[in-house]
Scaffold this active site. Structure first.
Site, short mmCIF file in Angstrom:
data_model
loop_
_atom_site.label_atom_id
_atom_site.label_comp_id
_atom_site.label_asym_id
_atom_site.label_seq_id
_atom_site.Cartn_x
_atom_site.Cartn_y
_atom_site.Cartn_z
N CYS A 108 11.11 -25.31 4.17
CA CYS A 108 11.85 -24.28 4.91
C CYS A 108 11.64 -22.88 4.35
O CYS A 108 11.93 -21.89 5.02
CB CYS A 108 13.33 -24.62 4.93
SG CYS A 108 13.65 -26.23 5.66
N HIS A 242 17.97 -18.56 5.91
CA HIS A 242 17.48 -19.78 6.56
C HIS A 242 18.65 -20.48 7.26
O HIS A 242 19.73 -20.63 6.69
CB HIS A 242 16.85 -20.69 5.51
CG HIS A 242 16.51 -22.05 6.04
ND1 HIS A 242 15.84 -22.22 7.24
CD2 HIS A 242 16.79 -23.29 5.58
CE1 HIS A 242 15.70 -23.52 7.46
NE2 HIS A 242 16.27 -24.18 6.48
N ASN A 272 18.35 -26.43 12.84
CA ASN A 272 17.48 -26.05 11.72
C ASN A 272 16.02 -26.23 12.14
O ASN A 272 15.56 -27.35 12.32
CB ASN A 272 17.83 -26.94 10.51
CG ASN A 272 16.98 -26.64 9.29
OD1 ASN A 272 16.00 -25.91 9.35
ND2 ASN A 272 17.36 -27.22 8.17
O1 UT7 Z 1 16.62 -26.89 5.58
C1 UT7 Z 1 17.21 -27.24 4.36
C2 UT7 Z 1 17.57 -28.66 4.40
N1 UT7 Z 1 18.87 -29.05 4.81
C3 UT7 Z 1 20.04 -28.66 4.26
O2 UT7 Z 1 20.10 -27.74 3.50
C4 UT7 Z 1 21.25 -29.47 4.60
C5 UT7 Z 1 22.26 -29.46 3.49
N2 UT7 Z 1 23.41 -30.32 3.71
C6 UT7 Z 1 24.28 -30.16 4.73
O3 UT7 Z 1 24.13 -29.26 5.55
C7 UT7 Z 1 25.50 -31.07 4.80
O4 UT7 Z 1 25.64 -31.77 3.61
C8 UT7 Z 1 25.46 -32.08 6.00
C9 UT7 Z 1 25.62 -31.33 7.32
C10 UT7 Z 1 24.15 -32.83 5.98
C11 UT7 Z 1 26.61 -33.06 5.89
O5 UT7 Z 1 27.83 -32.36 5.80
P1 UT7 Z 1 28.93 -32.76 4.73
O6 UT7 Z 1 30.09 -31.91 4.96
O7 UT7 Z 1 28.27 -32.70 3.38
O8 UT7 Z 1 29.30 -34.23 5.17
P2 UT7 Z 1 29.19 -35.60 4.35
O9 UT7 Z 1 27.77 -36.01 4.23
O10 UT7 Z 1 30.02 -35.51 3.12
O11 UT7 Z 1 29.91 -36.56 5.34
C12 UT7 Z 1 31.32 -36.44 5.64
C13 UT7 Z 1 31.70 -37.54 6.60
C14 UT7 Z 1 31.24 -38.91 6.17
O12 UT7 Z 1 32.23 -39.84 6.59
P3 UT7 Z 1 33.35 -40.38 5.53
O13 UT7 Z 1 32.55 -41.01 4.43
O14 UT7 Z 1 34.10 -39.17 5.10
O15 UT7 Z 1 34.13 -41.33 6.38
C15 UT7 Z 1 29.98 -39.14 6.95
O16 UT7 Z 1 29.71 -40.50 7.17
O17 UT7 Z 1 31.06 -37.29 7.86
C16 UT7 Z 1 30.31 -38.44 8.25
N3 UT7 Z 1 29.12 -37.99 8.96
C17 UT7 Z 1 29.09 -37.80 10.29
N4 UT7 Z 1 30.01 -37.96 11.25
C18 UT7 Z 1 29.66 -37.66 12.51
C19 UT7 Z 1 27.89 -37.68 8.43
N5 UT7 Z 1 27.07 -37.29 9.40
C20 UT7 Z 1 27.78 -37.36 10.57
C21 UT7 Z 1 27.47 -37.07 11.91
N6 UT7 Z 1 28.44 -37.22 12.85
N7 UT7 Z 1 26.26 -36.62 12.30
#
Ligand code: UT7
Length: 317
Positions: A108, A242, A272
């Site tokens: 990226c 980004h 993204n």
């Molecule tokens: O281009 C550079 C590369 N990418 C990045 O820089 C991405 C960096 N990371 C992020 O943007 C975030 O970490 C994410 C958007 C990927 C995830 O957000 P988060 O706030 O860190 O969520 P999490 O992974 O901690 O998940 C929270 C909850 C989980 O459920 P429980 O365990 O709390 O019950 C996940 O299973 O959200 C759930 N979850 C979803 N729910 C609905 C994870 N993905 C999804 C989804 N839809 N797509």
């Protein structure tokens, strides 16, 4: 150097969060609040090469140059269906160019890294007019049976034409070797001699870790270039970051400072788009006449590697 033309292209198909929730265990509320994304554009009938050519031709037209005046083509691309030849070779003729070119893959952060290379080439007298093209199809390396990565990405291309000038001021590049935070592994052919064959697998991401590193490293890169120039956040007109997650942008703003209005976003529309995200946003801002002579602009990008890069400009037309 300075930018004298911008262009961008995204696929015709728009996919909403509700569209995704029809086949993934996800919903509009989660995607909107956790990422800021509402829609993304996905390749369907066209291919990445079409977007790449379209964005490039628009940028050259906007620059007022003829294609034969472009001396070098620098392409940023993480992956496309050709491992070889490079994307620059594939699209060079269709863009109408006859100059040499090369591809870089700095995930990226590709656009800001390409700017660093273009600046070096110009300073060395190797090229006067350079086309940088960032063309990405990250949706082609996500696992579409899982919700973790597939909801985050969109396809697109952004291009800029650079020529000699004094707008580009400084750049800072960072690399922390850590494959595991974000990677996509392609399967390759097996040989009769190999004992460690690795089958390809879709994108793997440690979201939380990547989020934290992105915020801290981008903020560090930005502070480094601001300190070197004896500037503060108040001096900057635009922080073009980004577009990986709106909450990452907010996290960086909390450290670097400045009002929300100085941190433009297009993630809500495009998701993204990897290295294409900053040039696509820049093209939209140019077309909306948001950028003015003398504006101080910081760009910062980060992604798989882990790599990050920031630069700043004092805008010249
Ligand atoms: O281009 C550079 C590369 N990418 C990045 O820089 C991405 C960096 N990371 C992020 O943007 C975030 O970490 C994410 C958007 C990927 C995830 O957000 P988060 O706030 O860190 O969520 P999490 O992974 O901690 O998940 C929270 C909850 C989980 O459920 P429980 O365990 O709390 O019950 C996940 O299973 O959200 C759930 N979850 C979803 N729910 C609905 C994870 N993905 C999804 C989804 N839809 N797509």
């Amino acid at each position: 150097m300075k930018i004298i033309g911008t262009g961008s292209a995204v696929p015709t198909m728009t996919v909403s969060n509700d569209d995704l929730s029809k086949f993934l265990d996800t919903n509009d509320a989660w995607i909107t609040t956790r990422t800021g994304i509402k829609t993304r554009h996905l390749l369907s009938t066209e291919d990445l090469y079409d977007l790449a050519v379209d964005a490039s031709i628009k940028a050259i037209k906007a620059s007022g140059l003829r294609p034969d005046q472009i001396d070098f083509l620098l392409v940023s691309n993480v992956a496309n269906r050709h491992i070889t030849p490079g994307l620059s070779c594939i699209v060079q003729k269709r863009i109408g160019l006859s100059c040499a070119g090369l591809d870089i893959n700095v995930a990226c952060a590709g656009f800001v890294n390409a700017l660093m290379l273009a600046d070096g080439m110009m300073k060395a007298g190797r090229a006067k007019n350079i086309l940088i093209l960032c063309a990405e199809e990250p949706t082609k390396y996500c696992n579409w049976h899982e919700r973790d990565c597939s909801v985050l990405f969109g396809d697109g291309a952004g291009a800029v034409v650079l020529t000699e000038g004094n707008a580009f001021k400084d750049v800072n590049l960072t690399m922390i070797s850590d494959r595991d935070v974000l990677y996509y592994e392609r399967g390759m052919e097996t040989t009769p001699f190999e004992s460690t064959y690795v089958k390809g697998q879709p994108l793997v991401m440690k979201g939380k870790e990547l989020f934290r590193t992105a915020v801290s490293e981008s903020a560090k890169d930005i502070q480094t270039i601001l300190n070197r120039a004896h500037l503060t956040a108040d001096d900057i007109n635009w922080f073009m970051l980004h577009q990986a997650n709106k909450r990452i942008i907010e996290g960086i703003r909390n450290i670097v400072g400045g009002p929300e209005e100085k941190y433009p976003t297009v993630i809500e529309k495009y998701g993204n788009t990897s290295s294409a995200s900053i040039p696509i946003m820049l093209d939209e801002m140019m077309r909306d006449n948001k950028i003015h002579q003398g504006d101080k602009i910081v760009m910062s990008a980060f992604g798989a590697g882990f790599v990050s890069a920031a630069c700043w400009w004092e805008w010249e037309f």
